[in-house]
Enzyme design. Structure first.
Site, PDB file in Angstrom:
ATOM      1  N   THR A 295       0.847  -1.194   0.000  1.00  0.00           N
ATOM      2  CA  THR A 295       0.000   0.000   0.000  1.00  0.00           C
ATOM      3  C   THR A 295       0.881   1.243   0.000  1.00  0.00           C
ATOM      4  O   THR A 295       1.952   1.243   0.608  1.00  0.00           O
ATOM      5  CB  THR A 295      -0.872  -0.020   1.273  1.00  0.00           C
ATOM      6  OG1 THR A 295      -1.715  -1.172   1.212  1.00  0.00           O
ATOM      7  CG2 THR A 295      -1.742   1.225   1.405  1.00  0.00           C
TER       8      THR A 295
ATOM      9  N   THR B 276       4.628   4.372  -3.089  1.00  0.00           N
ATOM     10  CA  THR B 276       5.745   3.664  -3.723  1.00  0.00           C
ATOM     11  C   THR B 276       5.302   2.262  -4.152  1.00  0.00           C
ATOM     12  O   THR B 276       5.759   1.750  -5.177  1.00  0.00           O
ATOM     13  CB  THR B 276       6.967   3.568  -2.781  1.00  0.00           C
ATOM     14  OG1 THR B 276       7.051   4.773  -2.018  1.00  0.00           O
ATOM     15  CG2 THR B 276       8.253   3.380  -3.567  1.00  0.00           C
TER      16      THR B 276
ATOM     17  N   GLY C  39       6.035  -0.787   0.291  1.00  0.00           N
ATOM     18  CA  GLY C  39       6.827   0.395   0.654  1.00  0.00           C
ATOM     19  C   GLY C  39       7.150   0.375   2.135  1.00  0.00           C
ATOM     20  O   GLY C  39       6.809  -0.575   2.845  1.00  0.00           O
TER      21      GLY C  39
ATOM     22  N   LYS D 280       6.463   0.682   9.303  1.00  0.00           N
ATOM     23  CA  LYS D 280       5.433   0.744   8.278  1.00  0.00           C
ATOM     24  C   LYS D 280       4.110   1.157   8.923  1.00  0.00           C
ATOM     25  O   LYS D 280       3.974   1.121  10.128  1.00  0.00           O
ATOM     26  CB  LYS D 280       5.261  -0.626   7.590  1.00  0.00           C
ATOM     27  CG  LYS D 280       6.430  -0.927   6.671  1.00  0.00           C
ATOM     28  CD  LYS D 280       6.238  -2.193   5.849  1.00  0.00           C
ATOM     29  CE  LYS D 280       4.925  -2.334   5.178  1.00  0.00           C
ATOM     30  NZ  LYS D 280       4.522  -1.180   4.321  1.00  0.00           N
ATOM     31  N   GLY D 281       3.156   1.571   8.074  1.00  0.00           N
ATOM     32  CA  GLY D 281       1.832   1.907   8.590  1.00  0.00           C
ATOM     33  C   GLY D 281       1.450   3.362   8.407  1.00  0.00           C
ATOM     34  O   GLY D 281       0.421   3.803   8.907  1.00  0.00           O
TER      35      GLY D 281
ATOM     36  N   GLU E 184      -0.533  -5.557   6.005  1.00  0.00           N
ATOM     37  CA  GLU E 184       0.825  -5.589   5.427  1.00  0.00           C
ATOM     38  C   GLU E 184       1.693  -6.590   6.180  1.00  0.00           C
ATOM     39  O   GLU E 184       2.465  -7.338   5.579  1.00  0.00           O
ATOM     40  CB  GLU E 184       1.458  -4.194   5.490  1.00  0.00           C
ATOM     41  CG  GLU E 184       0.820  -3.220   4.512  1.00  0.00           C
ATOM     42  CD  GLU E 184       1.304  -1.794   4.653  1.00  0.00           C
ATOM     43  OE1 GLU E 184       1.220  -1.054   3.675  1.00  0.00           O
ATOM     44  OE2 GLU E 184       1.754  -1.402   5.738  1.00  0.00           O
TER      45      GLU E 184
HETATM   46  C1  5RP Z   1       1.123   1.928   4.418  1.00  0.00           C
HETATM   47  C2  5RP Z   1       2.590   1.755   4.456  1.00  0.00           C
HETATM   48  C3  5RP Z   1       3.362   2.317   3.326  1.00  0.00           C
HETATM   49  O1  5RP Z   1       4.080   1.310   2.699  1.00  0.00           O
HETATM   50  C4  5RP Z   1       4.293   3.360   3.889  1.00  0.00           C
HETATM   51  O2  5RP Z   1       3.518   4.321   4.597  1.00  0.00           O
HETATM   52  C5  5RP Z   1       5.087   4.064   2.790  1.00  0.00           C
HETATM   53  O3  5RP Z   1       4.213   4.814   2.003  1.00  0.00           O
HETATM   54  P1  5RP Z   1       4.726   5.706   0.801  1.00  0.00           P
HETATM   55  O4  5RP Z   1       5.353   4.785  -0.182  1.00  0.00           O
HETATM   56  O5  5RP Z   1       3.477   6.383   0.299  1.00  0.00           O
HETATM   57  O6  5RP Z   1       5.717   6.704   1.362  1.00  0.00           O
HETATM   58  O7  5RP Z   1       3.179   1.167   5.339  1.00  0.00           O
HETATM   59  O8  5RP Z   1       0.532   1.469   5.594  1.00  0.00           O
END
Ligand code: 5RP
Length: 239
Positions: free
Chosen positions: A36, A39, A97, A109-110, A118
């Protein structure tokens, strides 16, 4: 000036998908977990392109969020749940990501509040790959990006007290264009937690996940991913 952050996200994602295909780690017939965020999305799109151009056939995806399920539906990637017979609870690879990555490839993450699915998907995959821009590469965890912790709403006050005992300052995540707190895809709340000095993420993952009322925390330390970090000079570090 170099490549922008958004450009780096696309570079990391496309490099990871193409390299993993070349090395046979993404292959026809496989079961893949899809992450999610901004990226992970270009990785999902690249995967869809490689299905459309005939490189990959019979891919079965499991999505980590509603965002990713919708993307798979729009892009024509067949999406299943971890419990479907075709998946049977295990995946060949998860690609996602991260908000922060330390030198040992421990993660936070999160940021998109999807950490629970995830983590379920990553921890039930034979391989785990992370795609990121260079801003995610940090020396230590705990003091920079606030650690997301998914909690049961009913347990909010005792969980905050227990996290404070572990030295964290906690903020309940508020919705955007929605009054009140963020409600996760699983119907829970998110606390964003920060420390005054760096923490041992492995010890902290164990301690936080042991608090009654915590569903899961955003430290990922129990399986080490392969990480693709794009730099502003157009190179991609792999470690
Ligand atoms: C979502 C996540 C994403 O992988 C993390 O927040 C990175 O996001 P981005 O690629 O938009 O910076 O853990 O719960």
């Amino acid at each position: 000036m170099g490549i922008s952050k958004d450009g780096q996200k696309i570079l990391a994602a496309t490099t990871a998908i193409d390299s993993l295909i070349k090395e046979g780690k993404i292959f026809s017939g496989m079961k893949i977990g899809l992450g999610t965020g901004s990226t992970a999305m270009p990785a999902v799109k690249r995967l869809a392109q490689r299905i459309e151009d005939g490189t990959l056939k019979d891919i079965k995806a499991v999505a980590t969020s509603f965002q990713t399920t919708l993307a798979c539906e729009e892009l024509g990637i067949p999406v299943y749940t971890l419990n479907d017979r075709a998946i049977n609870g295990t995946l060949d690879l998860a690609i996602d990501g991260a908000d922060e990555i330390d030198p040992d490839n421990n993660l936070i993450k999160g940021g998109g509040a999807a950490l629970l699915r995830e983590k379920i998907i990553a921890y039930n995959s034979s391989n785990f790959a992370i795609v990121a821009d260079s801003s995610k590469d940090v020396k230590s965890l705990g003091t920079g990006f606030a650690l997301p912790v998914e909690i049961i709403a009913e347990a909010r006050v005792p969980v905050i007290k227990a996290l404070e005992k572990l030295g964290a300052e906690c903020v309940l995540r508020e919705g955007v264009k929605k009054a009140g707190p963020v409600i996760t895809d699983n119907g829970n709340l998110i606390l964003d937690c920060k420390w005054k000095s760096p923490v041992n993420p492995h010890e902290m993952e164990e301690k936080i996940d042991g608090i009654i009322g915590v569903v899961e925390c955003g430290f990922f330390t129990k399986i080490k991913p392969e990480v693709f970090i794009a730099k502003s000079d157009g190179t991609v570090e792999r470690r």
